[in-house]
Scaffold this active site. Structure first.
Site, PDB file in Angstrom:
ATOM      1  N   GLU A 155     -40.072 -10.122  43.991  1.00 14.71           N
ATOM      2  CA  GLU A 155     -39.303  -9.480  42.908  1.00 14.71           C
ATOM      3  C   GLU A 155     -38.419 -10.527  42.250  1.00 14.71           C
ATOM      4  O   GLU A 155     -37.769 -11.321  42.946  1.00 14.71           O
ATOM      5  CB  GLU A 155     -38.372  -8.374  43.448  1.00 14.71           C
ATOM      6  CG  GLU A 155     -39.076  -7.121  43.912  1.00 14.71           C
ATOM      7  CD  GLU A 155     -38.110  -6.032  44.401  1.00 14.71           C
ATOM      8  OE1 GLU A 155     -36.920  -6.048  44.013  1.00 14.71           O
ATOM      9  OE2 GLU A 155     -38.556  -5.177  45.181  1.00 14.71           O
ATOM     10  N   TYR A 188     -32.510 -12.234  42.784  1.00 11.18           N
ATOM     11  CA  TYR A 188     -31.919 -11.810  41.507  1.00 11.18           C
ATOM     12  C   TYR A 188     -30.853 -12.766  41.015  1.00 11.18           C
ATOM     13  O   TYR A 188     -29.838 -12.336  40.479  1.00 11.18           O
ATOM     14  CB  TYR A 188     -31.409 -10.369  41.640  1.00 11.18           C
ATOM     15  CG  TYR A 188     -32.561  -9.388  41.691  1.00 11.18           C
ATOM     16  CD1 TYR A 188     -33.196  -8.999  40.510  1.00 11.18           C
ATOM     17  CD2 TYR A 188     -33.061  -8.920  42.892  1.00 11.18           C
ATOM     18  CE1 TYR A 188     -34.280  -8.137  40.536  1.00 11.18           C
ATOM     19  CE2 TYR A 188     -34.144  -8.056  42.935  1.00 11.18           C
ATOM     20  CZ  TYR A 188     -34.752  -7.671  41.750  1.00 11.18           C
ATOM     21  OH  TYR A 188     -35.834  -6.826  41.769  1.00 11.18           O
ATOM     22  N   ASP A 218     -33.714   2.281  45.618  1.00 13.86           N
ATOM     23  CA  ASP A 218     -33.455   2.347  44.180  1.00 13.86           C
ATOM     24  C   ASP A 218     -34.593   3.022  43.406  1.00 13.86           C
ATOM     25  O   ASP A 218     -35.077   2.473  42.422  1.00 13.86           O
ATOM     26  CB  ASP A 218     -33.246   0.904  43.691  1.00 13.86           C
ATOM     27  CG  ASP A 218     -32.855   0.819  42.234  1.00 13.86           C
ATOM     28  OD1 ASP A 218     -32.165   1.727  41.746  1.00 13.86           O
ATOM     29  OD2 ASP A 218     -33.264  -0.161  41.581  1.00 13.86           O
ATOM     30  N   GLU A 249     -36.920  -5.228  52.069  1.00 15.26           N
ATOM     31  CA  GLU A 249     -35.497  -5.551  52.071  1.00 15.26           C
ATOM     32  C   GLU A 249     -34.675  -4.868  53.159  1.00 15.26           C
ATOM     33  O   GLU A 249     -33.590  -4.344  52.879  1.00 15.26           O
ATOM     34  CB  GLU A 249     -34.872  -5.230  50.708  1.00 15.26           C
ATOM     35  CG  GLU A 249     -35.406  -6.097  49.601  1.00 15.26           C
ATOM     36  CD  GLU A 249     -34.541  -6.050  48.341  1.00 15.26           C
ATOM     37  OE1 GLU A 249     -33.732  -5.118  48.204  1.00 15.26           O
ATOM     38  OE2 GLU A 249     -34.670  -6.956  47.512  1.00 15.26           O
TER      39      GLU A 249
HETATM   40  C1  GCB Z   1     -34.519  -4.760  44.848  1.00 17.49           C
HETATM   41  C2  GCB Z   1     -35.304  -3.644  45.393  1.00 17.49           C
HETATM   42  C3  GCB Z   1     -35.856  -2.736  44.322  1.00 17.49           C
HETATM   43  C4  GCB Z   1     -34.803  -2.503  43.245  1.00 17.49           C
HETATM   44  C5  GCB Z   1     -34.431  -3.841  42.637  1.00 17.49           C
HETATM   45  C6  GCB Z   1     -33.352  -3.717  41.580  1.00 17.49           C
HETATM   46  O1  GCB Z   1     -34.285  -5.747  45.476  1.00 17.49           O
HETATM   47  O2  GCB Z   1     -36.344  -4.061  46.245  1.00 17.49           O
HETATM   48  O3  GCB Z   1     -36.248  -1.528  44.890  1.00 17.49           O
HETATM   49  O4  GCB Z   1     -35.205  -1.603  42.279  1.00 17.49           O
HETATM   50  O5  GCB Z   1     -33.975  -4.698  43.627  1.00 17.49           O
HETATM   51  O6  GCB Z   1     -33.678  -3.590  40.413  1.00 17.49           O
HETATM   52  O7  GCB Z   1     -32.186  -3.703  41.941  1.00 17.49           O
END
Ligand code: GCB
Length: 596
Positions: free
Chosen positions: A508, A473, A162, A418
């Site tokens: 994250e 997330y 991403d 990941e």
């Molecule tokens: C993740 C990735 C990261 C993305 C992020 C997202 O898990 O490690 O590279 O930018 O999520 O914002 O989706």
């Protein structure tokens, strides 16, 4: 690989500036020997910078394949009888280099340096032409992986990570001299005798010097004021440092190890200075210890990403980013998702900022790819990420460790972000890489970053990792807009990971947030939602004893590939792309500066 340095016996000439540049859309430059003459039809291109956003239009932004860079450099007159080396700090993702018409080196991997001894191809006092062809294509045999799809409208680069596939000469290029007998490598491993939490304990510095040629080695350790603390003769040994001033988070104290090679007559042949921070790193139970004290990571996953220059290194942007980290109370960051410029690590060393250092092995995950815009049935297979990819990945680990082994700021390696980690194929792929990392690294913990699709009950890789690093997330990709569910599910999952008995770092967590979008009912994408989501995570972290750190995704908004899930890039930044604070920046500042 040692960084070029000006010393009593060495000089550098920077090749940064405007180079001649030409995109090679047809891929004919190699056959047509574009290196053999001044590049025809060239435009000016700054080095360092990504080339993608320098020129308006899609052509360069979306270019797939080779581009050519060329410059002329006058080799200093004083370099007669010296060894002359040409070094690129990075070329993304691979390059071949010519000096005049002679091919001098090729390198795979976009984020680590490479160099060649070009003494035989240059004449001190004269000008020489340097040409580099830089290829930005990602394939199943590159790190990170990707696929070029040939379409009726030209090639299209697809990948499963991403961030935008910025390319070019992202970091400085150097011509430098050394004597013909020279210090080829220096390794330092710091230690502490007795209680590492003592005010001024006894430090140790194990050192190992590789010399090319014949010569006796002498080392001297100087303190930050330049006073000699101790020294020794011989290419390897251990120095003892009474009353050591330790390197510690927030205190980037470093000694200078002056390494000298002496000739038979005792005269100085070569001299190289290696900075040394004396500190220890240890994982004990669920604690991550630096100098024997539990360390809690506060900070961000970041990106080398700015408008116009893309991933090009720039000191002004770098110092500003570090000042913002300081302002907000961050004590650490992860080099997500590739090795950053060495200037960044030097700065972190000097300012006591702690670093999780990551390879460019990102986007080895079909589920993530499906969100980003690349579909693949199986990521790990003989036709996709395979044993051949693993060779490239292994080399990326070797080069990263070799480059960054002496940085006190680096306390933990991440060998991948990941990857799929719940299948036998992924375990088979990664087991040898963990083994390699452990063989190369004697004193730092090693790990990888786990994805939400592989929770503790199905993950097969965390057993190889010293620390549980996970990206989650809840409240965004899952439990979207439902922060009550997010809170409960996050806590339930962290309790599962606690079962590993290792420190947990949330590497994250975050929410896309449009700066200036406010909403009193807390809708997703608003600044209010980002704040609320962070609060939820923080409440949970404070209840889970195994937590050893929190890195918000992301420090700043950043550019990605184009598609239906991103509006001009990823907006999970706590700062905008031009580094203005969103409301969450103030929230984090309150939390991180009060926690001390
Ligand atoms: C993740 C990735 C990261 C993305 C992020 C997202 O898990 O490690 O590279 O930018 O999520 O914002 O989706």
């Amino acid at each position: 690989m040692l960084r070029p340095q000006d010393t009593a016996t060495r000089d550098r000439r920077s090749l940064t500036g405007l180079w001649r540049f030409r995109a090679d859309a047809e891929g004919v430059g190699r056959d047509e020997r574009w290196f053999a003459a001044p590049l025809a039809g060239a435009r000016d291109m700054p080095v360092p910078a990504s080339y993608n956003d320098i020129v308006p239009g899609r052509e360069l932004h979306d270019h797939v394949g080779d581009v050519w860079y060329q410059t002329d450099v006058r080799v200093p007159r004083g370099w007669a009888d010296q060894r002359v080396v040409l070094r690129f700090d990075a070329a993304t993702h691979r390059a071949t280099v010519w000096v005049g018409e002679t091919e001098v080196m090729s390198h795979e991997g976009g984020y680590t340096p490479f160099e060649a001894d070009v003494t035989a191809h240059v004449t001190p006092g004269e000008t020489v032409r340097v040409t580099a062809v830089v290829d930005n294509r990602l394939s199943w045999e590159s790190i990170p992986p990707g696929v070029v799809v040939e379409t009726a409208h030209g090639p299209r680069q697809k990948y499963m990570h991403d961030f935008f596939n910025y390319a070019g000469l992202h970091r400085p290029v150097w011509l430098y001299s050394t004597p013909t007998t020279f210090v080829a490598d220096v390794t330092v491993v710091p230690g502490i005798e007795g209680d590492p939490t003592a005010e001024r304990p006894t430090g140790t510095v194990a050192y190992d010097v590789a010399v090319a040629g014949e010569g006796a080695v002498r080392v001297r350790l100087l303190d930050a004021e330049g006073a000699e603390v101790t020294g020794a003769q011989g290419a390897a040994g251990t120095l003892t440092v009474p009353d050591a001033h330790l390197w510690a988070p927030g205190d980037g104290y470093q000694y200078d190890l002056v390494v000298e090679v002496l000739g038979a007559d005792g005269a100085l042949v070569d001299s190289y200075t290696q900075k040394v921070g004396i500190r220890t790193v240890e994982v004990r139970g669920t604690d991550f210890l630096i100098n024997g004290r539990p360390f809690y990571f506060r900070g961000f996953g970041m990106h080398e990403d700015h408008t116009t220059r893309g991933k090009g290194h720039d000191d002004a942007e770098m110092v500003h980013d570090f000042e913002l980290l300081d302002w907000i109370g961050a004590n650490s960051f992860r080099t997500s998702h590739y090795p950053y410029a060495e200037e960044v690590l030097d700065y972190a060393d000097a300012h006591g900022i702690v670093v999780i250092d990551e390879t460019a092995a990102v986007g080895m995950n079909a589920a993530v790819g499906a969100v980003i815009g690349m579909t693949v049935d199986q990521v790990f297979s003989p036709d996709t990420v395979s044993e051949r990819t693993r060779e490239v990945h292994a080399q990326a680990i070797r080069e990263l460790f070799a480059r960054d082994k002496n940085h006190p700021s680096v306390v933990l390696w991440s060998i991948s972000n990941e990857p799929e980690s719940h299948t036998p194929e992924s375990e088979e792929y990664f087991r040898p890489l963990f083994e390699l990392a452990r063989e190369l690294e004697q004193h730092r913990p090693i790990g990888f970053v786990n994805v939400m699709y592989s929770p503790a009950d199905v993950d097969r890789l965390m057993k190889y990792s010293d620390v549980v690093m996970i990206n989650r997330y809840y409240g965004w990709y899952s439990d979207s807009a439902d922060l009550a569910a997010a809170e409960a599910n996050l806590e339930a999952e962290l309790r599962q990971w606690e079962g590993h008995g290792k420190p947990i770092i949330m590497t994250e967590y975050g929410a896309d947030t449009v700066a200036g979008l406010h909403d009193l009912s807390g809708s997703m994408w608003s600044e209010e939602y980002q704040e609320e989501l962070l609060d939820v995570y923080h409440r949970v972290f404070d209840r889970v004893g195994a937590m050893a750190g929190e890195h918000v995704w992301n420090f700043a908004d950043f550019q990605t590939s184009r598609g239906i899930v991103r509006v001009d890039g990823n907006k999970k930044g706590v700062f905008t792309r031009d580094r203005r604070p969103k409301a969450a920046a103030h929230l984090l500042r309150r939390r991180w500066t009060e926690r001390g």
